[in-house]
Scaffold this motif. Sequence first.
Motif, PDB file in Angstrom:
ATOM      1  N   MET A   1     -26.993  -4.355 -20.523  1.00  0.00           N
ATOM      2  CA  MET A   1     -26.477  -5.353 -21.131  1.00  0.00           C
ATOM      3  C   MET A   1     -26.751  -5.114 -22.711  1.00  0.00           C
ATOM      4  O   MET A   1     -27.542  -4.595 -23.084  1.00  0.00           O
ATOM      5  N   SER A   2     -25.382  -5.728 -23.512  1.00  0.00           N
ATOM      6  CA  SER A   2     -25.456  -5.417 -24.979  1.00  0.00           C
ATOM      7  C   SER A   2     -26.729  -6.088 -25.498  1.00  0.00           C
ATOM      8  O   SER A   2     -27.269  -7.206 -25.019  1.00  0.00           O
ATOM      9  N   ASN A   3     -27.473  -5.703 -26.443  1.00  0.00           N
ATOM     10  CA  ASN A   3     -28.427  -6.217 -27.520  1.00  0.00           C
ATOM     11  C   ASN A   3     -29.809  -6.133 -26.492  1.00  0.00           C
ATOM     12  O   ASN A   3     -30.631  -7.143 -26.720  1.00  0.00           O
ATOM     13  N   VAL A   4     -30.055  -5.559 -25.401  1.00  0.00           N
ATOM     14  CA  VAL A   4     -30.854  -5.481 -24.592  1.00  0.00           C
ATOM     15  C   VAL A   4     -32.017  -4.043 -24.973  1.00  0.00           C
ATOM     16  O   VAL A   4     -31.418  -3.182 -24.857  1.00  0.00           O
ATOM     17  N   THR A   5     -33.192  -4.329 -25.308  1.00  0.00           N
ATOM     18  CA  THR A   5     -34.134  -3.209 -25.619  1.00  0.00           C
ATOM     19  C   THR A   5     -34.610  -2.607 -24.414  1.00  0.00           C
ATOM     20  O   THR A   5     -34.643  -1.288 -24.113  1.00  0.00           O
ATOM     21  N   ALA A   6     -35.339  -3.693 -23.575  1.00  0.00           N
ATOM     22  CA  ALA A   6     -35.817  -3.366 -22.117  1.00  0.00           C
ATOM     23  C   ALA A   6     -35.837  -4.271 -21.057  1.00  0.00           C
ATOM     24  O   ALA A   6     -35.676  -5.652 -21.459  1.00  0.00           O
ATOM     25  N   ALA A   7     -35.700  -3.874 -19.784  1.00  0.00           N
ATOM     26  CA  ALA A   7     -35.821  -4.873 -18.939  1.00  0.00           C
ATOM     27  C   ALA A   7     -37.169  -4.519 -18.026  1.00  0.00           C
ATOM     28  O   ALA A   7     -37.189  -3.541 -17.336  1.00  0.00           O
TER      29      ALA A   7
ATOM     30  N   VAL B   1     -38.830  -9.325 -17.238  1.00  0.00           N
ATOM     31  CA  VAL B   1     -38.538  -9.713 -18.702  1.00  0.00           C
ATOM     32  C   VAL B   1     -37.755  -9.016 -19.267  1.00  0.00           C
ATOM     33  O   VAL B   1     -37.904  -7.655 -19.469  1.00  0.00           O
ATOM     34  N   VAL B   2     -36.643  -9.755 -19.780  1.00  0.00           N
ATOM     35  CA  VAL B   2     -35.559  -8.911 -20.417  1.00  0.00           C
ATOM     36  C   VAL B   2     -35.835  -9.120 -21.962  1.00  0.00           C
ATOM     37  O   VAL B   2     -36.315 -10.204 -22.584  1.00  0.00           O
ATOM     38  N   VAL B   3     -36.018  -7.826 -22.700  1.00  0.00           N
ATOM     39  CA  VAL B   3     -36.506  -7.994 -24.255  1.00  0.00           C
ATOM     40  C   VAL B   3     -35.253  -7.618 -24.953  1.00  0.00           C
ATOM     41  O   VAL B   3     -34.432  -6.731 -24.930  1.00  0.00           O
ATOM     42  N   ALA B   4     -35.024  -8.574 -25.664  1.00  0.00           N
ATOM     43  CA  ALA B   4     -33.654  -8.637 -26.498  1.00  0.00           C
ATOM     44  C   ALA B   4     -33.814  -7.571 -27.981  1.00  0.00           C
ATOM     45  O   ALA B   4     -35.115  -7.444 -28.092  1.00  0.00           O
ATOM     46  N   SER B   5     -32.879  -7.319 -28.493  1.00  0.00           N
ATOM     47  CA  SER B   5     -33.292  -6.493 -29.727  1.00  0.00           C
ATOM     48  C   SER B   5     -33.928  -6.906 -30.820  1.00  0.00           C
ATOM     49  O   SER B   5     -34.660  -6.388 -31.300  1.00  0.00           O
ATOM     50  N   ASP B   6     -33.466  -8.277 -31.179  1.00  0.00           N
ATOM     51  CA  ASP B   6     -34.213  -9.029 -32.144  1.00  0.00           C
ATOM     52  C   ASP B   6     -34.012 -10.596 -31.773  1.00  0.00           C
ATOM     53  O   ASP B   6     -33.166 -10.905 -30.869  1.00  0.00           O
ATOM     54  N   VAL B   7     -34.736 -11.453 -32.652  1.00  0.00           N
ATOM     55  CA  VAL B   7     -34.581 -12.662 -32.238  1.00  0.00           C
ATOM     56  C   VAL B   7     -33.378 -13.402 -32.631  1.00  0.00           C
ATOM     57  O   VAL B   7     -32.756 -14.257 -31.666  1.00  0.00           O
TER      58      VAL B   7
ATOM     59  N   VAL C   1     -31.347 -13.068 -29.125  1.00  0.00           N
ATOM     60  CA  VAL C   1     -31.702 -13.880 -27.872  1.00  0.00           C
ATOM     61  C   VAL C   1     -30.780 -14.957 -27.185  1.00  0.00           C
ATOM     62  O   VAL C   1     -30.612 -14.538 -25.760  1.00  0.00           O
ATOM     63  N   ASN C   2     -30.226 -15.630 -27.980  1.00  0.00           N
ATOM     64  CA  ASN C   2     -29.287 -16.511 -27.146  1.00  0.00           C
ATOM     65  C   ASN C   2     -28.098 -15.816 -26.534  1.00  0.00           C
ATOM     66  O   ASN C   2     -27.525 -16.189 -25.626  1.00  0.00           O
ATOM     67  N   GLN C   3     -27.550 -14.701 -27.307  1.00  0.00           N
ATOM     68  CA  GLN C   3     -26.501 -14.166 -26.715  1.00  0.00           C
ATOM     69  C   GLN C   3     -26.760 -13.357 -25.480  1.00  0.00           C
ATOM     70  O   GLN C   3     -25.978 -13.242 -24.753  1.00  0.00           O
ATOM     71  N   VAL C   4     -28.007 -12.929 -25.342  1.00  0.00           N
ATOM     72  CA  VAL C   4     -28.414 -12.253 -24.053  1.00  0.00           C
ATOM     73  C   VAL C   4     -28.865 -13.147 -23.198  1.00  0.00           C
ATOM     74  O   VAL C   4     -28.348 -12.899 -21.926  1.00  0.00           O
ATOM     75  N   VAL C   5     -29.250 -14.347 -23.403  1.00  0.00           N
ATOM     76  CA  VAL C   5     -29.433 -15.340 -22.470  1.00  0.00           C
ATOM     77  C   VAL C   5     -28.106 -15.849 -21.819  1.00  0.00           C
ATOM     78  O   VAL C   5     -28.163 -16.122 -20.632  1.00  0.00           O
ATOM     79  N   GLY C   6     -27.104 -15.795 -22.658  1.00  0.00           N
ATOM     80  CA  GLY C   6     -25.814 -16.314 -22.190  1.00  0.00           C
ATOM     81  C   GLY C   6     -25.244 -15.373 -21.520  1.00  0.00           C
ATOM     82  O   GLY C   6     -24.720 -15.485 -20.266  1.00  0.00           O
TER      83      GLY C   6
END
Length: 361
Positions: free
Chosen positions: A83-89, A226-232, A235-240
């Motif tokens: 997924m976009s803007n995801v650093t790690a899962a 645990v999905v880690v977003a690229s930055d704060v 986060v909302n975009q990754v949650v969506g």
Amino acid sequence: MRLGDLLRFSLRAMTDRKLRTALTITGIVIGPAAIVALLASTQGFSNAVSEQFAKTGTTSIFVLPSERGVSLTSTDVVVMEKMSNVTAAVPFWLLTGTIAQGTQTTSVQVVAGDFTKLTYVMPGLSLQAGSYPSSYDLSGSVIGYSVAYPNRAGASNVSLNQVVTVSFSSFEGFGATGSSGEKSFIVRGIFNQFGQGFLIDPDVGIFVPLEGGQSLLHTNKYSGIVVVASDVNTVNQVVGELTDQYGQKVRITAITSILSSIQSVLGGFSTILAAIGGISVIVAFVGIMTTMFTTVIERTKEIGILKALGYGSRDIMSIFLAESLTTGFIGGVIGAAVGSGLSHVVGLLFAFAFRGTGGGA
């Protein structure tokens, strides 16, 4: 009339009526003390919560199965990592059990995960002693600070290379299933004290490699990822995107949303406390007005003498105003100092209660 004369008159009048002055100042102290103590302690608690969640990782998003029959596997890890803007899962297994420490029984969390990605999920977690076990060390573990140093009467400390045996009543829950039993782990490392965490509490945790959890449970279904977003900001975009992908099959919880909710509640609480403190200030203001009104009536003789000496009505009014301002200033300064001291006391009580909750979030 000069400022020096005004202060001299007001201070002399205050010292001539020590008891009334002391009671008036005491009434004034309550307002500023209440405002400073309540707002400072609330803001301090809010900052402490923010710092604690920052240690957990403000870019972390916990994805858990929301209903029976739903599972998260390595396939989902791959999907989430793409997924976009995801650093790690980071997948994990989470179990609860107990260990015997001296004459005490301690509840612990057994967490199986990838140690190489642990800093993504909990950037504030660090080793105090020892090292991380390798992925091939299925019996190796790193224990939390409270497990190593329980600080309870009858409970013994745990040191490096010591064997800890965890008793499980069952493996039901957190996505894991299995029968009850025991499992022994060798302590390879000890974490520094961390504090409260969300879902996973490192201080009462026994961390093992991901492969160790799989050998324990004999399943490829994770407790969560645990999905880690690229930055704060993402986060909302990754949650969506996670919601679009999985819908209601999983529970998605972002650390930032929890922190935002807590800060919102504390903000409303601060407003209420400020209103209560404001009422105390108004009461103190009315008290000053009442005292000065009574003082004017009682000091008609003194006012007459001052007029006979050539002081005008404006000068006399300035004397009484200077007296009220001096009283208010002294009460305000003392109130702020008292409030500052009380805020530290309240902060210590908050910290004691926060530590006393124990366990995980």
